[in-house]
Design an enzyme around this catalytic site. Structure first.
Site, mmCIF file in Angstrom:
data_model
loop_
_atom_site.group_PDB
_atom_site.id
_atom_site.type_symbol
_atom_site.label_atom_id
_atom_site.label_comp_id
_atom_site.label_asym_id
_atom_site.label_seq_id
_atom_site.Cartn_x
_atom_site.Cartn_y
_atom_site.Cartn_z
ATOM 1 N N GLU A 117 0.835 -1.194 0.000
ATOM 2 C CA GLU A 117 0.000 0.000 0.000
ATOM 3 C C GLU A 117 0.880 1.257 0.000
ATOM 4 O OE1 GLU A 117 -2.263 -0.271 3.593
ATOM 5 O OE2 GLU A 117 -2.830 -2.365 3.253
ATOM 6 N N LYS A 119 2.258 4.631 1.525
ATOM 7 C CA LYS A 119 2.368 5.164 2.890
ATOM 8 C C LYS A 119 2.063 6.663 2.832
ATOM 9 C CE LYS A 119 5.364 5.354 6.956
ATOM 10 N NZ LYS A 119 5.249 6.810 7.162
ATOM 11 N N ASP A 121 1.596 10.355 3.850
ATOM 12 C CA ASP A 121 2.205 11.221 4.857
ATOM 13 C C ASP A 121 1.156 12.225 5.317
ATOM 14 O OD1 ASP A 121 4.033 12.289 6.551
ATOM 15 O OD2 ASP A 121 5.153 13.402 5.043
ATOM 16 N N TYR A 232 -7.351 2.135 5.504
ATOM 17 C CA TYR A 232 -6.502 1.004 5.130
ATOM 18 C C TYR A 232 -6.516 -0.164 6.115
ATOM 19 C CZ TYR A 232 -3.578 3.938 8.139
ATOM 20 O OH TYR A 232 -3.124 4.733 9.166
ATOM 21 N N LYS A 320 10.726 2.871 3.235
ATOM 22 C CA LYS A 320 10.868 4.324 3.136
ATOM 23 C C LYS A 320 11.579 4.714 1.840
ATOM 24 C CE LYS A 320 9.728 6.877 5.866
ATOM 25 N NZ LYS A 320 10.212 7.337 7.170
ATOM 26 N N CYS A 414 11.376 49.181 -2.267
ATOM 27 C CA CYS A 414 11.211 48.107 -3.250
ATOM 28 C C CYS A 414 12.550 47.768 -3.880
ATOM 29 C CB CYS A 414 10.208 48.535 -4.324
ATOM 30 S SG CYS A 414 10.059 47.354 -5.684
ATOM 31 N N CYS A 417 12.347 48.898 -7.813
ATOM 32 C CA CYS A 417 12.198 50.281 -8.296
ATOM 33 C C CYS A 417 12.547 51.328 -7.246
ATOM 34 C CB CYS A 417 10.779 50.514 -8.808
ATOM 35 S SG CYS A 417 9.512 50.469 -7.498
ATOM 36 N N CYS A 432 4.855 47.007 -2.788
ATOM 37 C CA CYS A 432 5.335 48.167 -3.535
ATOM 38 C C CYS A 432 4.111 48.830 -4.164
ATOM 39 C CB CYS A 432 6.329 47.737 -4.611
ATOM 40 S SG CYS A 432 6.740 49.064 -5.784
ATOM 41 N N CYS A 437 6.226 49.744 -11.428
ATOM 42 C CA CYS A 437 7.395 48.979 -10.989
ATOM 43 C C CYS A 437 7.733 47.924 -12.045
ATOM 44 C CB CYS A 437 7.087 48.302 -9.656
ATOM 45 S SG CYS A 437 8.353 47.146 -9.095
#
Length: 685
Positions: A117, A119, A121, A232, A320, A414, A417, A432, A437
């Site tokens: 199956e 895994k 996360d 599962y 893993k 900025c 500019c 900005c 810009c």
């Protein structure tokens, strides 16, 4: 050099702190490889000297204690963790150990049979059903006691409130279903982008976003996030006999639980290794984060005889994958300017391989993200990359600081500019304010030409930057004057007749893009592609849009006062109105060719999702056909979906539809429904 006892104590402290950060705070502080290394070292020390192993050792426990924010729930059966195998050699060694125990238990003649199956996360949860009704849901916690998150779990579309059983079948008196709650990767990227735009803290990774979403004190906040779930296994069961893991998965499917459709049964450990490798190859192609494959011996009676060692069952193991996290040095934090003027910090990293790709840059979203993570320039940091999600810095390894690190501060002008930046009231994001810009203009051009907007192939960021520097592009409308400069383009270094002609042809094709894509391409703040389609439904032409007031715009589905005001502010600018007229004059589509939805069409009141390729329609044509028939075409499957049309090579939407009990029809049936030759499918019950 520390003694083994001193090192074991140090490792227990490090692992406990990491567990608390990961399981309770949802804020990981170390990457998987570092954590696994600590755990393996501690296991080796305890194996060499059993006196070092205590009942409170992390090697004997799962996760961390519940946070205390939710009522505690004692699991009817402990939720164990899994031992890890990294590579085929360790997988084969696990199988060899399991076979040795089977020999001792008199099961040596039993043939091998395994279930492999993905895994996931995400966040492990337990779901208790009594007499077929969902009565309680809990997080794993420390494996014995978790947190009661029942109300939040009820907001997940794929979770059945009542078991779906064959007619006449009695539900088990009590059954405890195990699963993993996750946030799809695409939804994770959208959620973080929206939070960053709103000046809110961003999530570190999909797993943390799922955990943070599920552990909201207000279930309404959880309901706003598109959580999903894969189930599962079954823990405690009273009145339910299951002979194998595969039979368990079949029962879960039949009872209405989402079960991953790509789980496989194999007969040899060599086939197990092949399946694990196959999952690793396609990990970036699925819309959920996986960090490995889970291998289980199939027969339940064998599982019972094999039992567990400490916190891990002998009959299962987690294979893993190469980590999608890595550690490297944060060389610098620089700032880019987006198309709306937002100043966005990003990390400059010492190049590191993460998930098979070399990462040099990573997103940091906004200054609040930097502050929340406590980052300093020069830190050793954890970097994460999941699928196609932009790499990001998870956090610093503060224990490795030398004192040479330095803090980061956002610029007060900025960087593109030199205009003084502003911070609008109530926002974290600095901006900005200069509409001229150069960075904003270039990013706006790139958005306009992107696939989701005008889809101008060949007009990428580098080309746009170069054309801007040459004075060829300063606005969207300038794109449609490029044909006047063909000779100049051909003369530029790196361009040839063919590439220039291909670009000009793509520009010409973009004039056929729908009015909703043009509106999206303008880059109006808060107007994404879905919002643009909703606005076009009430403003089907440029003239209608120019004449619309805030009240008219707010009639669009999903458009509130803030978005409506943002659109009106854009249209109030004379420069923007002149731009729109130039685009109209250039021949772009400024009217919708979608007819209004009929009040009594064959799909009136129906919500339809299309997945896979169709022979008679492109995706956009199919959506228009649904609208012409009075229905609404959406991009995601939920409990409100009326039915799904599945074409060639359907994606994960098909599996989700099946898990939710949403009817699925093929293209031939879809054509018959559109023609009124047969009624739309109805849900059972």
């Amino acid at each position: 050099m520390p003694t083994p006892a001193e090192r074991a104590a140090e490792l227990r402290e490090l692992i406990d702190a990491a567990n608390h950060a990961y399981y309770v705070l949802d804020q990981p502080t170390v990457d998987d490889a570092v954590y696994d290394g600590w755990m393996r070292e501690l296991q080796a020390l305890e194996a060499d000297d059993p006196a070092l192993q205590t009942p409170a050792s992390p090697t004997q426990r799962v996760g961390a204690a519940p946070s205390g924010r939710f009522p505690p729930v004692r699991h009817l059966r402990p939720m164990l963790s899994l031992a890890n195998a990294r590579g085929t050699d360790e997988l084969v060694a696990w199988h060899r150990r399991a076979r040795a125990v089977m020999e001792q238990e008199g099961l040596g003649s039993r043939p091998d049979r395994f279930v492999v199956e993905p895994k996931i996360d995400g966040l492990a949860i337990s779901l208790t059903y009594e007499d077929g009704r969902f009565v309680q849901g809990a997080t794993r916690g420390d494996g014995v006691v978790g947190e009661d998150v029942t109300a939040n779990l009820r907001t997940i579309a794929g979770l059945p409130d009542r078991l779906r059983l064959p007619d006449g079948a009695s539900p088990p008196r009590v059954v405890e279903v195990r699963g993993e709650v996750y946030l799809p990767l695409a939804a994770f990227a959208e959620l973080n982008a929206a939070r960053a735009e709103a000046g809110l803290p961003t999530f570190a990774n999909p797993r943390n976003s799922a955990a943070g979403s599920l552990r909201q004190l207000d279930p309404r906040a959880t309901a706003e996030r598109p959580l999903s779930i894969w189930c599962y296994s079954v823990g405690h069961r009273d009145g339910l006999e299951l002979a194998s893991q595969w039979a368990t998965l079949e029962w879960l499917r039949e009872a209405g639980f989402p079960v991953n459709p790509d789980i496989r049964v194999v007969e040899t450990i060599e086939q197990v290794a092949e399946e694990c490798a196959a999952w690793e190859e396609r990990r970036a192609a699925v819309d959920f984060d996986i960090d490995g494959a889970v291998v289980k011996i199939d027969a339940v009676d064998v599982q019972d005889r094999l039992g567990a060692v400490g916190r891990a069952p002998r009959w299962a193991i987690a294979y893993k994958f190469a980590p999608t996290t890595a550690t490297t040095t944060l060389l610098d934090i620089m700032v880019s300017v987006g198309r709306t003027g937002a100043l966005v910090p990003f990390a400059v990293l010492d190049p590191v391989s993460v998930g098979g790709a070399t990462v040099k840059l990573a997103t940091l979203h906004n200054q609040e993200d930097v502050a929340r993570k406590g980052l300093m320039i020069g830190d050793r940091v954890i970097v994460q990359r999941a699928g196609d999600v932009i790499p990001q810095v998870v956090g610093p390894l503060t224990q490795e600081r030398t004192g040479d690190e330095r803090p980061f501060a956002m610029p007060d002008r900025c960087p593109a500019c030199d205009t003084p930046v502003v911070q609008p009231p109530g926002e974290v994001q600095m901006r900005c304010p200069n509409r001229s810009c150069p960075a904003q203009i270039q990013q706006g051009l790139f958005h306009f030409a992107s696939r989701g907007a005008l889809d101008i192939e060949g007009l990428g960021e580098k080309t746009i930057r170069r054309f801007y520097d040459e004075g060829l592009l300063t606005s969207f409308a300038d794109i449609y004057d490029l044909h006047r400069h063909r000779d100049r383009l051909v003369a530029m270094e790196g361009f040839k007749d063919v590439s220039v002609d291909n670009l000009l042809a793509a520009v010409e094709r973009s004039k056929e893009r729908p009015w909703s894509r043009v509106l999206y391409g303008l880059g109006i703040r808060h107007v994404g592609d879905v919002t643009a389609e909703a606005v076009v439904a009430v403003c089907p032409s440029l003239d209608a849009l120019l004449a619309a007031d805030v009240e008219t715009l707010a009639q669009a589905e999903g458009v509130g006062p803030v978005v409506a005001e943002s659109i009106r502010e854009f249209l109030a600018s004379e420069d923007n109105r002149d731009l729109l007229e130039r685009l109209r004059a250039a021949g772009l589509t400024t009217e919708s060719d979608e007819p209004p939805r009929p009040a009594d069409g064959p799909l009136t009141g129906r919500t339809v999702v299309i997945t896979g390729g169709l022979e008679a329609f492109s995706r956009d044509e199919a959506k228009r056909a649904v609208a012409t028939a009075g229905g609404k075409a959406t991009g995601s499957v939920s409990r409100s979906t009326s039915f799904v049309v599945a074409g060639a090579e359907p994606g994960s939407k098909l599996a989700k539809a099946e898990s939710l009990g949403v009817p699925v029809i093929d293209e031939a049936a879809f054509l018959a429904v559109l023609a009124g030759e047969r009624p739309p499918p109805e849900r059972e019950g």
